[in-house]
Scaffold this motif. Structure first.
Motif, PDB file in Angstrom:
ATOM      1  N   SER A   1     -25.311 -63.908  73.586  1.00 16.14           N
ATOM      2  CA  SER A   1     -24.477 -62.946  74.642  1.00 16.14           C
ATOM      3  C   SER A   1     -24.269 -63.533  76.113  1.00 16.14           C
ATOM      4  O   SER A   1     -25.243 -64.295  76.623  1.00 16.14           O
ATOM      5  N   PHE A   2     -23.010 -63.377  76.743  1.00  9.01           N
ATOM      6  CA  PHE A   2     -22.703 -63.955  77.949  1.00  9.01           C
ATOM      7  C   PHE A   2     -22.173 -62.826  78.626  1.00  9.01           C
ATOM      8  O   PHE A   2     -21.523 -61.848  78.417  1.00  9.01           O
ATOM      9  N   GLY A   3     -22.726 -62.620  79.950  1.00  5.20           N
ATOM     10  CA  GLY A   3     -22.109 -61.650  80.781  1.00  5.20           C
ATOM     11  C   GLY A   3     -22.647 -61.851  82.005  1.00  5.20           C
ATOM     12  O   GLY A   3     -23.309 -62.771  82.472  1.00  5.20           O
ATOM     13  N   PHE A   4     -22.110 -60.779  82.837  1.00  3.42           N
ATOM     14  CA  PHE A   4     -22.376 -60.900  84.553  1.00  3.42           C
ATOM     15  C   PHE A   4     -23.636 -60.124  84.861  1.00  3.42           C
ATOM     16  O   PHE A   4     -23.833 -58.832  84.192  1.00  3.42           O
ATOM     17  N   ASN A   5     -24.407 -60.549  85.494  1.00  4.40           N
ATOM     18  CA  ASN A   5     -25.633 -59.739  86.017  1.00  4.40           C
ATOM     19  C   ASN A   5     -25.059 -59.018  87.298  1.00  4.40           C
ATOM     20  O   ASN A   5     -24.728 -59.544  88.221  1.00  4.40           O
ATOM     21  N   THR A   6     -25.235 -57.679  87.197  1.00  4.23           N
ATOM     22  CA  THR A   6     -24.607 -56.788  88.182  1.00  4.23           C
ATOM     23  C   THR A   6     -25.731 -56.454  89.239  1.00  4.23           C
ATOM     24  O   THR A   6     -25.169 -55.777  89.931  1.00  4.23           O
ATOM     25  N   ASP A   7     -27.000 -56.932  88.896  1.00  6.01           N
ATOM     26  CA  ASP A   7     -27.839 -56.799  90.084  1.00  6.01           C
ATOM     27  C   ASP A   7     -27.592 -57.425  91.099  1.00  6.01           C
ATOM     28  O   ASP A   7     -27.921 -58.711  90.944  1.00  6.01           O
ATOM     29  N   ILE A   8     -27.149 -56.975  92.095  1.00  3.90           N
ATOM     30  CA  ILE A   8     -26.762 -57.724  93.372  1.00  3.90           C
ATOM     31  C   ILE A   8     -27.767 -58.222  94.234  1.00  3.90           C
ATOM     32  O   ILE A   8     -27.799 -59.583  94.651  1.00  3.90           O
ATOM     33  N   PHE A   9     -28.867 -57.599  94.202  1.00  3.66           N
ATOM     34  CA  PHE A   9     -30.306 -58.157  94.790  1.00  3.66           C
ATOM     35  C   PHE A   9     -30.866 -59.149  94.080  1.00  3.66           C
ATOM     36  O   PHE A   9     -31.546 -60.028  94.675  1.00  3.66           O
ATOM     37  N   ALA A  10     -30.549 -59.481  92.784  1.00  5.61           N
ATOM     38  CA  ALA A  10     -31.424 -60.239  92.078  1.00  5.61           C
ATOM     39  C   ALA A  10     -30.461 -61.681  91.806  1.00  5.61           C
ATOM     40  O   ALA A  10     -30.990 -62.742  91.799  1.00  5.61           O
ATOM     41  N   THR A  11     -29.270 -61.710  91.916  1.00  2.00           N
ATOM     42  CA  THR A  11     -28.567 -62.806  91.654  1.00  2.00           C
ATOM     43  C   THR A  11     -27.844 -63.397  92.959  1.00  2.00           C
ATOM     44  O   THR A  11     -27.952 -64.635  93.334  1.00  2.00           O
ATOM     45  N   ASN A  12     -27.343 -62.605  93.986  1.00  2.00           N
ATOM     46  CA  ASN A  12     -26.780 -63.123  95.059  1.00  2.00           C
ATOM     47  C   ASN A  12     -27.359 -64.054  95.956  1.00  2.00           C
ATOM     48  O   ASN A  12     -27.240 -64.748  96.533  1.00  2.00           O
ATOM     49  N   PRO A  13     -28.637 -63.360  96.642  1.00  2.00           N
ATOM     50  CA  PRO A  13     -29.381 -64.349  97.562  1.00  2.00           C
ATOM     51  C   PRO A  13     -29.738 -65.621  96.997  1.00  2.00           C
ATOM     52  O   PRO A  13     -29.901 -66.523  97.748  1.00  2.00           O
ATOM     53  N   ILE A  14     -30.171 -65.690  95.411  1.00  2.00           N
ATOM     54  CA  ILE A  14     -30.454 -67.060  95.090  1.00  2.00           C
ATOM     55  C   ILE A  14     -29.230 -67.987  94.996  1.00  2.00           C
ATOM     56  O   ILE A  14     -29.100 -69.147  95.559  1.00  2.00           O
ATOM     57  N   ASN A  15     -27.983 -67.464  94.563  1.00  2.00           N
ATOM     58  CA  ASN A  15     -26.681 -68.128  94.693  1.00  2.00           C
ATOM     59  C   ASN A  15     -26.356 -68.665  96.045  1.00  2.00           C
ATOM     60  O   ASN A  15     -26.066 -69.782  96.225  1.00  2.00           O
ATOM     61  N   LEU A  16     -26.527 -67.727  96.898  1.00  2.00           N
ATOM     62  CA  LEU A  16     -26.028 -68.019  98.024  1.00  2.00           C
ATOM     63  C   LEU A  16     -26.914 -69.183  98.908  1.00  2.00           C
ATOM     64  O   LEU A  16     -26.302 -69.839  99.637  1.00  2.00           O
TER      65      LEU A  16
END
Length: 184
Positions: free
Chosen positions: A19-34
């Motif tokens: 399964s491939f999908g987007f993680n919609t948990d903004i607090f979990a993914t964006n700070p790390i990516n940013l």
């Protein structure tokens, strides 16, 4: 803080490979990516950005320096032009004043020479009139003298006879002879 801890815990649990999908948990993914993207950008882009900013700064400084030099040159040319303008205005004023003075001087000279010429013409006229009067007087005198002489000769000829005439001639010849002896 619990969300940040949960995001690190959830890293250990990978979803199934199917399964491939987007993680919609903004607090979990964006700070790390940013934080990863910013770290990479800062690490690699710092030199490039610094060089671009330095080049831009140097171009701006060169442009300002050139502008200042051009401004100073323009100010010098403006001052020179103003100086030449003042000089030309002064010369024009002198020419105008001298021109008016020269015109007045020439006007006075012309008036004076005209008066002198008129005075000379008046003198010539007076001399000519006096000469003509004297000539007319002399002509009248000559005519009067000639007429008086004719009249006297006519009277003498009518009054004198031959004998009286011969005696007058002899007396005059005698007087001439005496005068000749005195002068010798």
């Amino acid at each position: 803080m619990k969300n940040v801890t949960d995001s690190f815990v959830s890293l250990g649990h990978w979803p199934s490979a199917g399964s491939f999908g987007f993680n919609t948990d903004i607090f979990a993914t964006n700070p790390i990516n940013l934080s990863v993207v910013l770290g990479v950008l800062i690490f690699f882009g710092k030199g490039v950005l610094s060089d671009l900013l330095d080049n831009r700064k140097q171009r701006i400084l060169n442009t300002i320096r050139n502008s200042e030099e051009l401004r100073e040159g323009a100010i010098e040319q403006l001052e020179k032009a103003r100086s030449r303008l003042r000089k030309v205005e002064t010369e024009a004023e002198q020419f105008r004043v001298n021109g008016y003075a020269e015109i007045e001087r020439e006007k006075l000279n012309l008036i004076n020479s005209t008066y002198k010429t008129l005075e000379q013409l008046e003198n010539y006229k007076n001399e000519t009139i006096q000469f003509e009067q004297q000539r007319a007087i002399n002509q009248v005198r000559q005519r009067v003298f000639q007429q008086a002489l004719r009249g006297a000769l006519g009277t003498l000829n009518s009054c004198l006879n031959n004998e009286l005439h011969l005696r007058t001639i002899s007396a005059n010849i005698g007087m001439l002879g005496t005068m000749k002896e005195i002068t010798d």
